[in-house]
Design a protein around this motif. Sequence first.
Motif, mmCIF file in Angstrom:
data_model
loop_
_atom_site.group_PDB
_atom_site.id
_atom_site.type_symbol
_atom_site.label_atom_id
_atom_site.label_comp_id
_atom_site.label_asym_id
_atom_site.label_seq_id
_atom_site.Cartn_x
_atom_site.Cartn_y
_atom_site.Cartn_z
ATOM 1 N N ARG A 296 0.840 -1.189 0.000
ATOM 2 C CA ARG A 296 0.000 0.000 0.000
ATOM 3 C C ARG A 296 0.880 1.246 0.000
ATOM 4 N N PRO A 297 0.586 2.218 -0.864
ATOM 5 C CA PRO A 297 1.327 3.488 -0.843
ATOM 6 C C PRO A 297 1.099 4.211 0.483
ATOM 7 N N ALA A 298 2.157 4.706 1.075
ATOM 8 C CA ALA A 298 2.053 5.355 2.383
ATOM 9 C C ALA A 298 1.195 6.617 2.328
ATOM 10 N N GLN A 299 1.079 7.236 1.147
ATOM 11 C CA GLN A 299 0.323 8.490 1.047
ATOM 12 C C GLN A 299 -1.189 8.274 1.089
ATOM 13 N N LEU A 300 -1.663 7.072 0.812
ATOM 14 C CA LEU A 300 -3.096 6.788 0.881
ATOM 15 C C LEU A 300 -3.434 6.348 2.297
ATOM 16 N N PRO A 301 -4.234 7.125 3.033
ATOM 17 C CA PRO A 301 -4.469 6.819 4.454
ATOM 18 C C PRO A 301 -5.273 5.540 4.637
ATOM 19 N N ALA A 302 -4.916 4.784 5.680
ATOM 20 C CA ALA A 302 -5.622 3.544 6.018
ATOM 21 C C ALA A 302 -6.833 3.814 6.892
ATOM 22 N N GLU A 303 -7.004 5.068 7.335
ATOM 23 C CA GLU A 303 -8.165 5.466 8.147
ATOM 24 C C GLU A 303 -8.865 6.637 7.458
ATOM 25 N N PRO A 304 -10.158 6.880 7.793
ATOM 26 C CA PRO A 304 -10.858 8.019 7.180
ATOM 27 C C PRO A 304 -10.166 9.327 7.502
ATOM 28 N N ILE A 305 -10.058 10.202 6.504
ATOM 29 C CA ILE A 305 -9.510 11.532 6.762
ATOM 30 C C ILE A 305 -10.492 12.302 7.635
ATOM 31 N N ALA A 306 -9.983 13.254 8.385
ATOM 32 C CA ALA A 306 -10.806 13.974 9.360
ATOM 33 C C ALA A 306 -11.880 14.793 8.648
#
Length: 327
Positions: A312-322
């Motif tokens: 997984r690319p580190a720039q794509l968050p694994a949690e919902p953005i705020a």
Amino acid sequence: MNSTPVDVLEQLPDLQEGMHAPGYFGLARDRAMIGYASRQEKWDARLEQYTVAPALTVDYGRALSRRFGAGGTLTHREAQSELVVNGIFAPKNNVRFRIAGSQLRSDAAGMPGVDSVQQQGYLLGAKKYWDSYQYLSDLGISAYSVEASAAASSAVSTLTDPDTLDAGVAGMQLPSSGRTDGYQLSLNLRPSSESKLELKHDLSQASVFTDATAIRSDSQSSSRIRYSHFFGNCLQLHGGFTSTTSAERFDLTLTRDKWNLHFIREQNGASDSTSMRIGYVLPLGRQPNVKRQCGSVGAPRFDSIVNATTKRPAQLPAEPIAIGTFR
């Protein structure tokens, strides 16, 4: 039980020398996994934390040719599920392009005024390394975009009369979506055969919307520089400086064999802290390694295409953005 995956096929005698299926199975206290890996294909399934908060992850990747590969990862938890897909193109051995996408759905527990979140992310990246130049090591750039849409909590959305709302809820605006766009640039240098210099810069813009109106927009940037030098007799020096919009951090580490000395200074707003630590690594539960483990600069290399398709690319968050609820 053994806490590391066990290749059960390696315990069996080979019918023909060098001929056995590359499958594996592992069972630990909080994880079970099964999979298969070869030069052209890999897959695995993992069940983690099955006694507390079960999470099932399935990976699959395949090299479509010497230059192309595709794969992805599916993760399912009780309150969240996500799919990440990757496409890899390597026109040359030292050049690689990546296109990635993610789809996430979360029940958004803990976000005020939000019942669930659906989020999509996209990334386009490129990286190249050099092994024939004395000073230049590798260069990478990536651009990404993440967009999330929120469903309002039923407890709030059914209240339509302002007179029935308390002071805290009456002033709230229910967000409908959030978006983050950014890029990352990295440049690594080799000042000498025993040293390396890493430079990285990130810039992102995050916005939260109600309908088509932005109610908040923030810019975040960070820059990092890190230097490493490998002396003789297993002595290593590592130092770095990181600066973000709101904080700064400087760290210095000196290691030799199992001994290490750390110095860290951090500044966050009006507060700052300094710490120093001396440590010694003592391996437990295994035979001591008599061979000295000394670091080195090493030539830059890519993972195999098959392995890259499931990362997984580190720039794509694994949690919902705020997104949350803002006044």
